[in-house]
Design a protein around this motif. Sequence first.
Motif, PDB file in Angstrom:
ATOM      1  N   LEU A   1       0.754  -0.792   0.002  1.00 13.10           N
ATOM      2  CA  LEU A   1       0.062  -0.003   0.005  1.00 13.10           C
ATOM      3  C   LEU A   1       0.739   1.298  -0.322  1.00 13.10           C
ATOM      4  N   SER A   2       2.247   1.193   0.786  1.00 16.66           N
ATOM      5  CA  SER A   2       2.679   2.296   0.840  1.00 16.66           C
ATOM      6  C   SER A   2       3.686   2.695  -1.051  1.00 16.66           C
ATOM      7  N   ALA A   3       3.735   1.030  -1.411  1.00 14.97           N
ATOM      8  CA  ALA A   3       4.832   1.430  -2.025  1.00 14.97           C
ATOM      9  C   ALA A   3       3.430   1.776  -3.682  1.00 14.97           C
ATOM     10  N   GLY A   4       2.861   1.394  -3.633  1.00 16.51           N
ATOM     11  CA  GLY A   4       1.595   1.649  -4.400  1.00 16.51           C
ATOM     12  C   GLY A   4       1.244   3.278  -4.270  1.00 16.51           C
ATOM     13  N   LEU A   5       1.355   3.477  -2.437  1.00 11.17           N
ATOM     14  CA  LEU A   5       0.640   5.547  -3.140  1.00 11.17           C
ATOM     15  C   LEU A   5       1.558   6.529  -3.051  1.00 11.17           C
ATOM     16  N   MET A   6       3.347   5.793  -3.125  1.00 10.91           N
ATOM     17  CA  MET A   6       4.357   6.995  -4.097  1.00 10.91           C
ATOM     18  C   MET A   6       4.199   6.343  -5.094  1.00 10.91           C
ATOM     19  N   LEU A   7       3.671   5.644  -5.546  1.00 13.64           N
ATOM     20  CA  LEU A   7       3.636   5.118  -7.000  1.00 13.64           C
ATOM     21  C   LEU A   7       2.865   5.914  -7.596  1.00 13.64           C
ATOM     22  N   LEU A   8       1.190   6.262  -7.245  1.00 10.36           N
ATOM     23  CA  LEU A   8       0.523   6.920  -7.476  1.00 10.36           C
ATOM     24  C   LEU A   8       0.702   7.975  -7.540  1.00 10.36           C
ATOM     25  N   CYS A   9       1.298   9.482  -6.363  1.00 12.11           N
ATOM     26  CA  CYS A   9       2.054  10.247  -6.142  1.00 12.11           C
ATOM     27  C   CYS A   9       2.545   9.859  -7.168  1.00 12.11           C
ATOM     28  N   CYS A  10       3.696   9.969  -7.690  1.00 17.86           N
ATOM     29  CA  CYS A  10       5.165  10.105  -8.741  1.00 17.86           C
ATOM     30  C   CYS A  10       4.252  10.098 -10.058  1.00 17.86           C
ATOM     31  N   ALA A  11       3.356   8.773 -10.494  1.00 15.24           N
ATOM     32  CA  ALA A  11       2.740   9.206 -11.487  1.00 15.24           C
ATOM     33  C   ALA A  11       1.848  10.277 -11.788  1.00 15.24           C
ATOM     34  N   GLY A  12       1.204  10.813 -11.021  1.00 20.37           N
ATOM     35  CA  GLY A  12       0.720  12.168 -10.773  1.00 20.37           C
ATOM     36  C   GLY A  12       1.040  12.830 -11.017  1.00 20.37           C
ATOM     37  N   GLY A  13       2.260  13.157 -10.598  1.00 20.06           N
ATOM     38  CA  GLY A  13       3.192  14.625 -10.796  1.00 20.06           C
ATOM     39  C   GLY A  13       3.627  14.362 -11.987  1.00 20.06           C
ATOM     40  N   ALA A  14       4.182  13.120 -12.385  1.00 20.50           N
ATOM     41  CA  ALA A  14       5.091  12.761 -13.984  1.00 20.50           C
ATOM     42  C   ALA A  14       4.074  13.749 -14.860  1.00 20.50           C
ATOM     43  N   ALA A  15       3.178  12.888 -14.527  1.00 22.91           N
ATOM     44  CA  ALA A  15       1.475  13.716 -15.912  1.00 22.91           C
ATOM     45  C   ALA A  15       1.969  15.335 -15.793  1.00 22.91           C
ATOM     46  N   VAL A  16       1.918  15.650 -14.424  1.00 22.60           N
ATOM     47  CA  VAL A  16       1.125  16.870 -14.826  1.00 22.60           C
ATOM     48  C   VAL A  16       2.224  17.929 -14.951  1.00 22.60           C
ATOM     49  N   ALA A  17       3.909  17.331 -14.848  1.00 25.11           N
ATOM     50  CA  ALA A  17       5.262  17.578 -15.729  1.00 25.11           C
ATOM     51  C   ALA A  17       5.369  17.311 -16.755  1.00 25.11           C
ATOM     52  N   GLY A  18       4.898  16.144 -17.495  1.00 26.81           N
ATOM     53  CA  GLY A  18       4.673  15.606 -18.674  1.00 26.81           C
ATOM     54  C   GLY A  18       3.992  16.989 -19.283  1.00 26.81           C
ATOM     55  N   ARG A  19       2.553  17.559 -19.125  1.00 29.83           N
ATOM     56  CA  ARG A  19       1.640  18.252 -19.154  1.00 29.83           C
ATOM     57  C   ARG A  19       2.592  19.452 -19.757  1.00 29.83           C
ATOM     58  N   GLN A  20       3.262  20.252 -18.070  1.00 31.02           N
ATOM     59  CA  GLN A  20       4.296  21.466 -18.972  1.00 31.02           C
ATOM     60  C   GLN A  20       4.847  21.001 -20.191  1.00 31.02           C
ATOM     61  N   VAL A  21       6.115  19.985 -19.911  1.00 26.71           N
ATOM     62  CA  VAL A  21       7.067  20.326 -20.848  1.00 26.71           C
ATOM     63  C   VAL A  21       6.035  20.255 -22.045  1.00 26.71           C
ATOM     64  N   TRP A  22       4.881  19.333 -22.900  1.00 22.83           N
ATOM     65  CA  TRP A  22       4.203  19.653 -23.415  1.00 22.83           C
ATOM     66  C   TRP A  22       4.029  21.003 -23.993  1.00 22.83           C
ATOM     67  N   LEU A  23       3.233  21.804 -23.126  1.00 23.93           N
ATOM     68  CA  LEU A  23       3.314  23.689 -23.336  1.00 23.93           C
ATOM     69  C   LEU A  23       4.615  23.598 -24.147  1.00 23.93           C
ATOM     70  N   GLN A  24       5.588  23.757 -23.181  1.00 23.32           N
ATOM     71  CA  GLN A  24       6.879  24.476 -23.249  1.00 23.32           C
ATOM     72  C   GLN A  24       6.898  23.661 -24.760  1.00 23.32           C
ATOM     73  N   GLY A  25       7.203  22.808 -25.554  1.00 21.22           N
ATOM     74  CA  GLY A  25       6.941  22.411 -26.679  1.00 21.22           C
ATOM     75  C   GLY A  25       6.260  22.833 -27.627  1.00 21.22           C
ATOM     76  N   LEU A  26       5.632  23.332 -27.383  1.00 19.94           N
ATOM     77  CA  LEU A  26       3.792  23.903 -28.256  1.00 19.94           C
ATOM     78  C   LEU A  26       4.806  25.096 -29.356  1.00 19.94           C
ATOM     79  N   PRO A  27       4.756  25.554 -30.694  1.00 24.81           N
ATOM     80  CA  PRO A  27       5.201  26.718 -31.289  1.00 24.81           C
ATOM     81  C   PRO A  27       4.640  27.841 -30.748  1.00 24.81           C
ATOM     82  N   PRO A  28       5.539  28.806 -30.399  1.00 21.48           N
ATOM     83  CA  PRO A  28       4.481  30.275 -30.008  1.00 21.48           C
ATOM     84  C   PRO A  28       3.139  30.475 -29.988  1.00 21.48           C
ATOM     85  N   ASP A  29       2.737  30.516 -31.877  1.00 18.23           N
ATOM     86  CA  ASP A  29       1.509  30.585 -31.869  1.00 18.23           C
ATOM     87  C   ASP A  29      -0.002  30.014 -31.531  1.00 18.23           C
TER      88      ASP A  29
END
Length: 166
Positions: A69-97
Motif C-alpha cells: 500500500l505504501s509503495a502503491g501510494l508513493m507510485l500513484l503520487c509520482c505518476a500524478g506528478g510525472a503527468a503534470v510535469a509531462g503536460r508542462q513539458v508538452w506546453l513548453q514544446g508548442l510553437p509560440p502561436d
Amino acid sequence: MLLPIPVRVIYTFILACCIGLLAYALYAQYVDGLHPCPLCITQRAFFVLTGLVALMSLIFHPHGVGRYLSAGLMLLCCAGGAAVAGRQVWLQGLPPDQVPACGPSLEYMFENLPFGEAFSTLMMGDGNCAEVVWTLFGLSMPNWAMIAFIGLGLAAVATIFATPRR
C-alpha cells in the motif's frame, strides 16, 4: 528476490530527495526570483505528498500488505506528478502561436470558480506554464521534475523488493 538494501534506507532516500527538490524550488522562487506557474505548484504538491507517504512509511514501517500500500501510494503520487510535469513539458514544446493565453492566478481560480472548473483550468495550463525561464544541461525545470518523479517512482517500487526489518 530481495535487494540487499534495507527498506528504511529507501524510504529515507525518497524523503530526502523530496525535501531537497522542494528546498531548491523554494530557493529558485525566493532567491532567484522565479515565480512558479500553476502546474509548477501542482508538481510541488505531488512532491510533498510523495515525501509525506515516505515519512509515514519511515515512522510506521509497514510490512505485509501495508508495504504494498505504501509503495502503491508513493507510485500513484509520482505518476500524478510525472503527468503534470509531462503536460508542462508538452506546453513548453508548442510553437509560440499555439501556446494558450495566460489565465487567472491560482488563488483567483480556487476562490472564484467551482472546484471542478478550477481543477480543470489548472490542469490545462496557460501561457505562463509554457515559458522556459530556467534550464540545466538543456532541460527545463519540468523536464527535471519528470525525471525526478520517474526516479522516485522506481525507488517506491524498490521498497517492495528491499530487505524488510529484522
